[in-house]
Write a protein that holds these residues in place. Structure first.
Motif, short mmCIF file in Angstrom:
data_model
loop_
_atom_site.label_atom_id
_atom_site.label_comp_id
_atom_site.label_asym_id
_atom_site.label_seq_id
_atom_site.Cartn_x
_atom_site.Cartn_y
_atom_site.Cartn_z
N VAL A 78 0.87 -1.18 0.00
CA VAL A 78 0.00 0.00 0.00
C VAL A 78 0.90 1.23 0.00
CG1 VAL A 78 -1.82 1.25 1.21
CG2 VAL A 78 -1.77 -1.26 1.30
N ASN A 79 0.81 2.03 -1.05
CA ASN A 79 1.68 3.19 -1.18
C ASN A 79 1.18 4.41 -0.41
OD1 ASN A 79 3.49 1.81 -2.81
ND2 ASN A 79 2.39 2.34 -4.67
N ASP A 80 -0.12 4.47 -0.17
CA ASP A 80 -0.66 5.61 0.58
C ASP A 80 -1.51 5.08 1.73
OD1 ASP A 80 -1.20 8.20 1.38
OD2 ASP A 80 -2.68 8.57 -0.19
N LYS A 81 -2.84 5.06 1.58
CA LYS A 81 -3.70 4.67 2.69
C LYS A 81 -4.57 3.47 2.39
CE LYS A 81 -3.96 9.02 5.04
NZ LYS A 81 -4.74 9.86 5.90
N ALA A 82 -4.81 2.69 3.45
CA ALA A 82 -5.76 1.58 3.43
C ALA A 82 -6.34 1.50 4.83
CB ALA A 82 -5.08 0.28 3.06
N PRO A 83 -7.59 1.91 5.02
CA PRO A 83 -8.16 1.91 6.37
C PRO A 83 -8.19 0.52 7.02
CG PRO A 83 -9.55 3.16 4.88
CD PRO A 83 -8.51 2.47 4.04
N ILE A 84 -8.58 -0.50 6.25
CA ILE A 84 -8.70 -1.85 6.80
C ILE A 84 -8.14 -2.87 5.80
CG2 ILE A 84 -10.31 -3.65 7.57
CD1 ILE A 84 -12.26 -1.42 8.33
N VAL A 85 -7.35 -3.80 6.33
CA VAL A 85 -6.89 -4.94 5.53
C VAL A 85 -7.42 -6.19 6.22
CG1 VAL A 85 -4.90 -6.24 4.71
CG2 VAL A 85 -4.82 -3.73 4.74
N ASN A 86 -8.31 -6.91 5.53
CA ASN A 86 -8.88 -8.16 6.04
C ASN A 86 -8.17 -9.33 5.39
OD1 ASN A 86 -11.14 -7.04 7.60
ND2 ASN A 86 -11.95 -6.43 5.61
N ILE A 87 -7.68 -10.26 6.21
CA ILE A 87 -6.98 -11.44 5.70
C ILE A 87 -7.69 -12.66 6.29
CG2 ILE A 87 -4.78 -12.65 5.55
CD1 ILE A 87 -3.47 -9.84 6.13
N ARG A 99 5.27 3.97 6.71
CA ARG A 99 5.21 4.55 8.05
C ARG A 99 4.46 5.88 8.04
NH1 ARG A 99 7.07 4.37 13.01
NH2 ARG A 99 8.64 2.76 12.76
N ALA A 100 4.65 6.68 7.01
CA ALA A 100 4.04 8.01 6.95
C ALA A 100 2.51 7.95 6.88
CB ALA A 100 4.59 8.78 5.76
N THR A 101 1.95 6.89 6.30
CA THR A 101 0.49 6.84 6.09
C THR A 101 -0.18 5.57 6.58
OG1 THR A 101 0.87 6.00 3.85
CG2 THR A 101 0.54 8.37 4.08
N GLY A 102 0.61 4.55 6.94
CA GLY A 102 0.03 3.25 7.25
C GLY A 102 -0.19 2.93 8.71
N LEU A 103 0.18 3.84 9.61
CA LEU A 103 0.04 3.55 11.03
C LEU A 103 -1.41 3.47 11.49
CD1 LEU A 103 2.98 5.67 12.50
CD2 LEU A 103 2.90 3.21 12.04
N ASP A 104 -2.33 4.03 10.73
CA ASP A 104 -3.75 3.98 11.10
C ASP A 104 -4.47 2.77 10.50
OD1 ASP A 104 -3.60 6.31 12.61
OD2 ASP A 104 -3.98 7.58 10.86
N VAL A 120 7.29 0.28 6.24
CA VAL A 120 8.33 0.78 5.35
C VAL A 120 8.69 2.22 5.72
CG1 VAL A 120 8.97 1.20 2.94
CG2 VAL A 120 7.42 -0.68 3.51
N GLU A 121 9.98 2.44 5.93
CA GLU A 121 10.49 3.78 6.25
C GLU A 121 10.66 4.58 4.96
OE1 GLU A 121 10.78 4.65 9.34
OE2 GLU A 121 10.62 2.67 10.27
N GLU A 122 10.87 5.87 5.10
CA GLU A 122 11.04 6.74 3.93
C GLU A 122 12.24 6.35 3.09
OE1 GLU A 122 10.75 10.97 4.42
OE2 GLU A 122 9.16 10.76 5.90
N ASN A 123 13.27 5.76 3.71
CA ASN A 123 14.48 5.37 2.97
C ASN A 123 14.33 4.01 2.28
OD1 ASN A 123 14.64 3.52 5.04
ND2 ASN A 123 16.53 4.35 5.92
N GLU A 125 13.83 1.06 3.71
CA GLU A 125 14.03 -0.06 4.62
C GLU A 125 12.74 -0.31 5.39
OE1 GLU A 125 17.51 0.25 7.02
OE2 GLU A 125 18.74 0.96 5.35
N TYR A 126 12.58 -1.55 5.88
CA TYR A 126 11.35 -1.85 6.60
C TYR A 126 11.60 -2.75 7.81
CZ TYR A 126 11.42 -6.27 3.97
OH TYR A 126 11.78 -7.48 3.43
N ASN A 127 10.68 -2.64 8.76
CA ASN A 127 10.67 -3.49 9.94
C ASN A 127 9.49 -4.44 9.81
OD1 ASN A 127 12.84 -2.24 11.36
ND2 ASN A 127 11.47 -0.52 11.77
N GLU A 128 9.76 -5.72 9.99
CA GLU A 128 8.73 -6.74 9.80
C GLU A 128 8.24 -7.25 11.15
OE1 GLU A 128 8.18 -10.51 6.82
OE2 GLU A 128 10.18 -10.11 7.58
N SER A 129 6.91 -7.37 11.29
CA SER A 129 6.29 -7.91 12.49
C SER A 129 5.34 -9.02 12.09
CB SER A 129 5.50 -6.83 13.23
OG SER A 129 6.35 -5.78 13.61
N PHE A 130 5.28 -10.06 12.91
CA PHE A 130 4.37 -11.16 12.60
C PHE A 130 3.02 -10.92 13.29
CE2 PHE A 130 6.21 -12.36 16.60
CZ PHE A 130 5.18 -12.97 17.29
#
Length: 153
Positions: A78-87, A99-104, A120-123, A125-130
């Motif tokens: 997701v490059n900008d916003k996604a309010p809900i992701v159902n899996i 990080r800039a838009t996905g924390l919500d 995903v950080e602005e540079n 790089e990303y931090n992965e969480s399970f």
């Protein structure tokens, strides 16, 4: 195949460059795609990925939700916003949010395994969480309480 407010992509195999120009009033339903990459440009209402294997979907922005069901080894970016992701009923799903838009973004998972969320950080790089797969339910103070089950070892 376009239908009034819905676009549908199905039965694609090995196609790495499916591009869909979206409109905010549209929904996209992707069915039984295999080893394919779909890019959705612009803002779209919702997307459903159903019964897909080894697929990637890149989306700029969603108004409502992204639904991934009955799928295996899929990636979502997701490059900008996604309010809900159902899996739901999915084995192997990696979700990349900015990080800039996905924390919500809210993530709802059911009957799924190997789900990872990458911030995903602005540079780049990303931090992965399970996403937890195991829970412990026990009777406490007159009611059943469910909590994350952590294996220590």
């Amino acid at each position: 195949k376009a239908v009034v407010s819905t676009q549908s992509t199905g039965y694609q195999s090995g196609v790495q460059d499916i591009v869909i120009e979206a409109q905010v009033s549209q929904s996209l339903y992707v069915y039984k795609c295999d080893n394919s990459v779909i890019t959705v440009k612009g803002k779209i209402n919702s997307i459903t990925l159903d019964n897909c294997k080894k697929c990637g979907i890149i989306v700029d922005s969603l108004v409502a939700s992204m639904d991934i069901v009955n799928s295996q080894s899929v990636k979502l970016q997701v490059n900008d916003k996604a309010p809900i992701v159902n899996i739901d009923k999915t084995d192997g799903c990696q979700v990349f949010v900015q990080r800039a838009t996905g924390l919500d973004t809210e993530f709802v998972t059911a009957k799924s395994s190997e789900v990872n969320i990458c911030l995903v950080e602005e540079n780049g790089e990303y931090n992965e969480s399970f996403v937890a797969e195991q829970f412990l339910t026990k009777f406490v103070d007159g009611k059943f309480v469910t909590e994350l089950y952590e294996v220590v070892g």
